[in-house]
Write a protein that holds these residues in place. Sequence first.
Motif, PDB file in Angstrom:
ATOM      1  N   ASP A  47       1.120  -1.088   0.061  1.00 45.68           N
ATOM      2  CA  ASP A  47      -0.195   0.346   0.040  1.00 45.68           C
ATOM      3  C   ASP A  47       0.899   1.182   0.011  1.00 45.68           C
ATOM      4  N   ARG A  67       0.569   4.315   0.461  1.00 45.45           N
ATOM      5  CA  ARG A  67       0.207   5.216   2.284  1.00 45.45           C
ATOM      6  C   ARG A  67       0.789   4.629   3.114  1.00 45.45           C
ATOM      7  N   ASP A 102       4.967   5.751   2.979  1.00 48.59           N
ATOM      8  CA  ASP A 102       4.430   7.052   2.533  1.00 48.59           C
ATOM      9  C   ASP A 102       4.960   7.306   4.368  1.00 48.59           C
TER      10      ASP A 102
END
Length: 58
Positions: free
Chosen positions: A2, A4, A7
């Motif tokens: 993923d 996200r 990050d």
Amino acid sequence: MDARLLDILVCPICKSRLEYRKSANELVCAPCKLAYPVRDNVPIMLEDEARRLPADAS
């Protein structure tokens, strides 16, 4: 992996950003020369589980 999650994940040792290497299914910390495995889409962020990369690896 993923985007996200990528990050916000950092190396637990030096707090640097990690690079996801899909072919090896691992997260790589370039400064520490460690590769953390990803198992069943779960990053294993333990130094004892990490694979040491060769000194000349980028």
